[in-house]
Design a protein around this motif. Structure first.
Motif, PDB file in Angstrom:
ATOM      1  N   ASN A  63       0.130  85.481 -50.647  1.00  0.00           N
ATOM      2  CA  ASN A  63       0.453  86.072 -51.944  1.00  0.00           C
ATOM      3  C   ASN A  63       0.102  87.558 -51.962  1.00  0.00           C
ATOM      4  OD1 ASN A  63       1.027  85.546 -55.026  1.00  0.00           O
ATOM      5  ND2 ASN A  63      -0.883  86.685 -54.963  1.00  0.00           N
ATOM      6  N   ALA A  64      -1.074  87.894 -51.407  1.00  0.00           N
ATOM      7  CA  ALA A  64      -1.502  89.292 -51.366  1.00  0.00           C
ATOM      8  C   ALA A  64      -0.578  90.127 -50.495  1.00  0.00           C
ATOM      9  CB  ALA A  64      -2.937  89.377 -50.853  1.00  0.00           C
ATOM     10  N   ALA A  65      -0.131  89.563 -49.378  1.00  0.00           N
ATOM     11  CA  ALA A  65       0.771  90.290 -48.485  1.00  0.00           C
ATOM     12  C   ALA A  65       2.138  90.493 -49.129  1.00  0.00           C
ATOM     13  CB  ALA A  65       0.911  89.537 -47.169  1.00  0.00           C
ATOM     14  N   GLN A  66       2.599  89.495 -49.866  1.00  0.00           N
ATOM     15  CA  GLN A  66       3.927  89.582 -50.472  1.00  0.00           C
ATOM     16  C   GLN A  66       3.978  90.614 -51.587  1.00  0.00           C
ATOM     17  OE1 GLN A  66       5.643  85.850 -51.602  1.00  0.00           O
ATOM     18  NE2 GLN A  66       7.289  86.779 -52.798  1.00  0.00           N
ATOM     19  N   TYR A  67       2.913  90.696 -52.394  1.00  0.00           N
ATOM     20  CA  TYR A  67       2.933  91.562 -53.572  1.00  0.00           C
ATOM     21  C   TYR A  67       2.112  92.836 -53.421  1.00  0.00           C
ATOM     22  CZ  TYR A  67       5.142  87.613 -55.869  1.00  0.00           C
ATOM     23  OH  TYR A  67       6.014  86.607 -56.208  1.00  0.00           O
ATOM     24  N   GLY A  68       1.432  92.995 -52.279  1.00  0.00           N
ATOM     25  CA  GLY A  68       0.655  94.203 -52.063  1.00  0.00           C
ATOM     26  C   GLY A  68       1.526  95.369 -51.629  1.00  0.00           C
ATOM     27  N   VAL A  69       0.937  96.543 -51.688  1.00  0.00           N
ATOM     28  CA  VAL A  69       1.643  97.756 -51.254  1.00  0.00           C
ATOM     29  C   VAL A  69       1.629  97.809 -49.726  1.00  0.00           C
ATOM     30  CG1 VAL A  69       1.615 100.280 -51.282  1.00  0.00           C
ATOM     31  CG2 VAL A  69       1.038  98.986 -53.356  1.00  0.00           C
ATOM     32  N   PRO A  70       2.787  97.949 -49.080  1.00  0.00           N
ATOM     33  CA  PRO A  70       2.823  98.040 -47.615  1.00  0.00           C
ATOM     34  C   PRO A  70       1.945  99.188 -47.120  1.00  0.00           C
ATOM     35  CG  PRO A  70       5.043  97.737 -48.496  1.00  0.00           C
ATOM     36  CD  PRO A  70       4.142  97.979 -49.671  1.00  0.00           C
ATOM     37  N   GLY A  71       1.157  98.917 -46.086  1.00  0.00           N
ATOM     38  CA  GLY A  71       0.274  99.930 -45.538  1.00  0.00           C
ATOM     39  C   GLY A  71      -1.125  99.910 -46.114  1.00  0.00           C
ATOM     40  N   LYS A  72      -1.295  99.339 -47.291  1.00  0.00           N
ATOM     41  CA  LYS A  72      -2.617  99.230 -47.899  1.00  0.00           C
ATOM     42  C   LYS A  72      -3.307  97.960 -47.392  1.00  0.00           C
ATOM     43  CE  LYS A  72      -2.532 102.760 -50.835  1.00  0.00           C
ATOM     44  NZ  LYS A  72      -3.543 103.845 -50.841  1.00  0.00           N
ATOM     45  N   PRO A  73      -4.577  98.047 -47.009  1.00  0.00           N
ATOM     46  CA  PRO A  73      -5.256  96.851 -46.478  1.00  0.00           C
ATOM     47  C   PRO A  73      -5.480  95.790 -47.546  1.00  0.00           C
ATOM     48  CG  PRO A  73      -6.818  98.643 -46.787  1.00  0.00           C
ATOM     49  CD  PRO A  73      -5.451  99.227 -47.030  1.00  0.00           C
ATOM     50  N   ILE A  74      -5.493  94.564 -47.107  1.00  0.00           N
ATOM     51  CA  ILE A  74      -5.834  93.423 -47.963  1.00  0.00           C
ATOM     52  C   ILE A  74      -7.269  93.031 -47.611  1.00  0.00           C
ATOM     53  CG2 ILE A  74      -5.301  91.028 -48.543  1.00  0.00           C
ATOM     54  CD1 ILE A  74      -2.382  91.691 -47.652  1.00  0.00           C
ATOM     55  N   ILE A  75      -8.155  93.121 -48.568  1.00  0.00           N
ATOM     56  CA  ILE A  75      -9.575  92.894 -48.324  1.00  0.00           C
ATOM     57  C   ILE A  75      -9.929  91.441 -48.641  1.00  0.00           C
ATOM     58  CG2 ILE A  75     -11.913  93.674 -48.797  1.00  0.00           C
ATOM     59  CD1 ILE A  75     -10.044  95.822 -47.638  1.00  0.00           C
ATOM     60  N   VAL A  76     -10.515  90.770 -47.663  1.00  0.00           N
ATOM     61  CA  VAL A  76     -10.981  89.393 -47.838  1.00  0.00           C
ATOM     62  C   VAL A  76     -12.507  89.397 -47.712  1.00  0.00           C
ATOM     63  CG1 VAL A  76     -10.883  87.019 -47.004  1.00  0.00           C
ATOM     64  CG2 VAL A  76      -8.844  88.472 -46.889  1.00  0.00           C
ATOM     65  N   SER A  95     -26.137  77.890 -53.500  1.00  0.00           N
ATOM     66  CA  SER A  95     -25.489  76.747 -54.122  1.00  0.00           C
ATOM     67  C   SER A  95     -23.960  76.802 -54.089  1.00  0.00           C
ATOM     68  CB  SER A  95     -25.932  76.629 -55.590  1.00  0.00           C
ATOM     69  OG  SER A  95     -25.567  77.807 -56.316  1.00  0.00           O
ATOM     70  N   ARG A  96     -23.417  77.907 -53.623  1.00  0.00           N
ATOM     71  CA  ARG A  96     -21.965  78.054 -53.650  1.00  0.00           C
ATOM     72  C   ARG A  96     -21.499  79.062 -52.616  1.00  0.00           C
ATOM     73  NH1 ARG A  96     -20.796  81.975 -58.920  1.00  0.00           N
ATOM     74  NH2 ARG A  96     -22.138  83.699 -58.226  1.00  0.00           N
ATOM     75  N   VAL A  97     -20.174  79.077 -52.431  1.00  0.00           N
ATOM     76  CA  VAL A  97     -19.530  80.085 -51.590  1.00  0.00           C
ATOM     77  C   VAL A  97     -18.517  80.814 -52.461  1.00  0.00           C
ATOM     78  CG1 VAL A  97     -18.032  80.508 -49.617  1.00  0.00           C
ATOM     79  CG2 VAL A  97     -19.838  78.789 -49.457  1.00  0.00           C
ATOM     80  N   LEU A  98     -18.557  82.149 -52.417  1.00  0.00           N
ATOM     81  CA  LEU A  98     -17.617  82.964 -53.172  1.00  0.00           C
ATOM     82  C   LEU A  98     -16.644  83.635 -52.221  1.00  0.00           C
ATOM     83  CD1 LEU A  98     -19.730  84.802 -55.915  1.00  0.00           C
ATOM     84  CD2 LEU A  98     -18.104  82.950 -56.230  1.00  0.00           C
ATOM     85  N   LEU A  99     -15.382  83.545 -52.541  1.00  0.00           N
ATOM     86  CA  LEU A  99     -14.344  84.169 -51.737  1.00  0.00           C
ATOM     87  C   LEU A  99     -13.505  85.068 -52.634  1.00  0.00           C
ATOM     88  CD1 LEU A  99     -12.598  84.005 -48.931  1.00  0.00           C
ATOM     89  CD2 LEU A  99     -11.058  82.756 -50.424  1.00  0.00           C
ATOM     90  N   LYS A 100     -13.216  86.290 -52.181  1.00  0.00           N
ATOM     91  CA  LYS A 100     -12.375  87.215 -52.937  1.00  0.00           C
ATOM     92  C   LYS A 100     -11.280  87.760 -52.034  1.00  0.00           C
ATOM     93  CE  LYS A 100     -15.926  88.705 -56.230  1.00  0.00           C
ATOM     94  NZ  LYS A 100     -16.596  89.861 -56.876  1.00  0.00           N
ATOM     95  N   VAL A 101     -10.069  87.786 -52.560  1.00  0.00           N
ATOM     96  CA  VAL A 101      -8.927  88.368 -51.862  1.00  0.00           C
ATOM     97  C   VAL A 101      -8.377  89.469 -52.763  1.00  0.00           C
ATOM     98  CG1 VAL A 101      -6.648  87.970 -50.871  1.00  0.00           C
ATOM     99  CG2 VAL A 101      -8.412  86.194 -50.691  1.00  0.00           C
ATOM    100  N   ARG A 102      -8.419  90.709 -52.251  1.00  0.00           N
ATOM    101  CA  ARG A 102      -8.024  91.876 -53.063  1.00  0.00           C
ATOM    102  C   ARG A 102      -6.863  92.598 -52.392  1.00  0.00           C
ATOM    103  NH1 ARG A 102     -12.404  94.139 -52.807  1.00  0.00           N
ATOM    104  NH2 ARG A 102     -13.339  93.780 -54.848  1.00  0.00           N
ATOM    105  N   ASN A 103      -5.857  92.924 -53.182  1.00  0.00           N
ATOM    106  CA  ASN A 103      -4.755  93.739 -52.672  1.00  0.00           C
ATOM    107  C   ASN A 103      -4.396  94.823 -53.678  1.00  0.00           C
ATOM    108  OD1 ASN A 103      -3.313  91.461 -54.286  1.00  0.00           O
ATOM    109  ND2 ASN A 103      -1.722  92.990 -53.999  1.00  0.00           N
ATOM    110  N   ARG A 104      -3.791  95.885 -53.184  1.00  0.00           N
ATOM    111  CA  ARG A 104      -3.303  96.962 -54.031  1.00  0.00           C
ATOM    112  C   ARG A 104      -1.817  96.762 -54.266  1.00  0.00           C
ATOM    113  NH1 ARG A 104      -7.057  99.963 -56.796  1.00  0.00           N
ATOM    114  NH2 ARG A 104      -8.915 100.163 -55.501  1.00  0.00           N
ATOM    115  N   GLY A 105      -1.425  96.747 -55.516  1.00  0.00           N
ATOM    116  CA  GLY A 105      -0.026  96.562 -55.861  1.00  0.00           C
ATOM    117  C   GLY A 105       0.158  96.772 -57.344  1.00  0.00           C
TER     118      GLY A 105
END
Length: 396
Positions: free
Chosen positions: A298-311, A318-328
């Motif tokens: 989803n991040a690759a499809q809607y992100g700006v080409p050339g901008k990194p996708i940060i995972v 007690s938990r695991v947190l995951l974040k996926v960030r894209n510029r778009g």
């Protein structure tokens, strides 16, 4: 009349005044005068639907309810022949497609309401109007019983219009779904067939075979993702939810595999992975890989080409947190509540010629996998930070 005593005159005037007051407060007049109070009850009832209304404003919950009430009040007042009454009872005089009722049905579909919830809204509207009317001392009598009948007919007609519009959107989405499925599976299948043809020929150079192998891997990843999402949708629609099997696994390794899968489908995307904390635990590794792959795609499809996708992934006690960030492009606020609904796709940016490669199921499946683990997923989108999907998965 001059022979009437003053007492009789007083009684006659009082009687006439009472009659006029009673008749003035017919059901149509009551709806018009008390529309705001009725809408408050409508809004309060809609909030009981839970998750679908959590991020909706009062204005969104009411949408065209005021216009529907105006239509009902006007319909009660209109003269109606026997033939028109019969036609209405058979649903032969429904409003045009742009009526308030039809628009309401379309908006409720877009907001993630089910058809049963739409029907429940009208049931609550009917009950609220009649209850408030009777509490206002305008009790039903022989003089206004016809109002109740006309009111019920108008509500039924409005509900029919809304349900038809809702069903049209369901059919439209289904047809779009099938069209995307046919289109997106056709290309990777053709590529796979072509790869088979080349690989079956002798004497091909090694570098060419490697290029073909990359293409085959990308096509297989695309098809596998679509099939997995379809199976997930089928399970949730059947009411079974996403089944999970917890086993000890390394979430860092799963993140790397998910990024590899996403890169196979989007070779030009650039991912950056940041990991911290304890990432080994009891999870369904295959399901979490599917979740992460869907978010990365989803991040690759809607992100700006050339901008990194940060995972980012962080293991806490007690938990695991995951974040996926894209510029778009910032996701419109009115779209955010529907992102995790099945068959919902983000609008394409104007001038964006990137091909569609989504069935509108990825975020829905990701949400279901998070819930199956006892966690949840959320999204924030703004100019400052881009679009960030946050997944919380408890260890227990």
């Amino acid at each position: 009349m001059s022979d009437l005593t003053p007492v009789v005159w007083v009684m006659l005037v009082a009687s006439c005044t009472a009659a006029v007051t009673f008749r003035a407060m017919n059901l149509s007049t009551f709806i018009t005068r008390n529309k705001e109070q009725i809408l408050v009850e409508w809004e309060a009832f809609a909030t009981t639907f839970g998750a679908v209304t959590d991020d909706m404003s009062g204005e969104e919950l009411r949408d065209h309810a005021g216009e529907i009430l105006e239509f009902v009040a006007k319909d009660i007042e209109q003269e109606e022949s026997t033939a028109e009454t019969e036609a209405k009872s058979k649903g032969q005089n429904n409003d045009p497609d742009d009526s308030a009722s039809s628009t309401h049905g379309k908006l409720r579909y877009a907001s993630g309401f089910t058809l049963l919830q739409l029907i429940a809204e009208y049931r609550a509207l009917r009950a609220s109007v009649l209850k408030l009317w009777q509490l206002d001392d305008a009790a039903v009598s022989a003089d206004n019983a016809d109002d109740v009948m006309r009111f019920n007919e108008a509500i039924d007609q409005s509900l029919a219009d809304a349900a038809v519009a809702y069903n049209d959107k369901v059919n439209e989405t289904r047809d779009l779904f099938l069209a995307i499925l046919g289109h997106d599976l056709r290309s990777p299948l053709a590529a796979t067939a072509l790869v088979g043809t080349y690989l079956s020929q002798a004497g091909e150079p090694d570098d060419k075979i490697r290029q073909i192998g990359v293409r085959l891997k990308r096509s297989a990843a695309t098809m596998a993702g679509m099939v997995n999402d379809l199976l997930g949708l089928a399970r949730t629609q059947l009411g079974d939810g996403i089944p999970i099997e917890r086993q000890e696994c390394d979430l860092l390794q799963i993140c790397n595999w998910a990024i590899e899968d996403a890169n196979a489908a989007h070779p030009r995307a650039h991912f950056e992975l940041n990991a911290s904390g304890e990432l080994i635990g009891m999870f369904d590794g295959a399901r979490l890989q599917q979740l992460l792959t869907n978010l990365a795609n989803n991040a690759a499809q809607y992100g700006v080409p050339g901008k990194p996708i940060i995972v980012d992934i962080a293991g806490e006690a007690s938990r695991v947190l995951l974040k996926v960030r894209n510029r778009g492009a910032v996701i419109p606020k009115n779209v955010l509540p529907t992102l995790f609904t099945s068959l919902v796709q983000l609008p394409e940016e104007e001038g964006n010629e990137r091909p569609r490669s989504s069935l509108g199921l990825g975020l829905f499946i990701a949400k279901q996998i998070a819930l199956a683990h006892g966690g949840d997923i959320d999204v924030v989108s703004n100019e400052a930070n881009g679009t960030v999907f946050t997944v919380e998965v408890p260890r227990q």
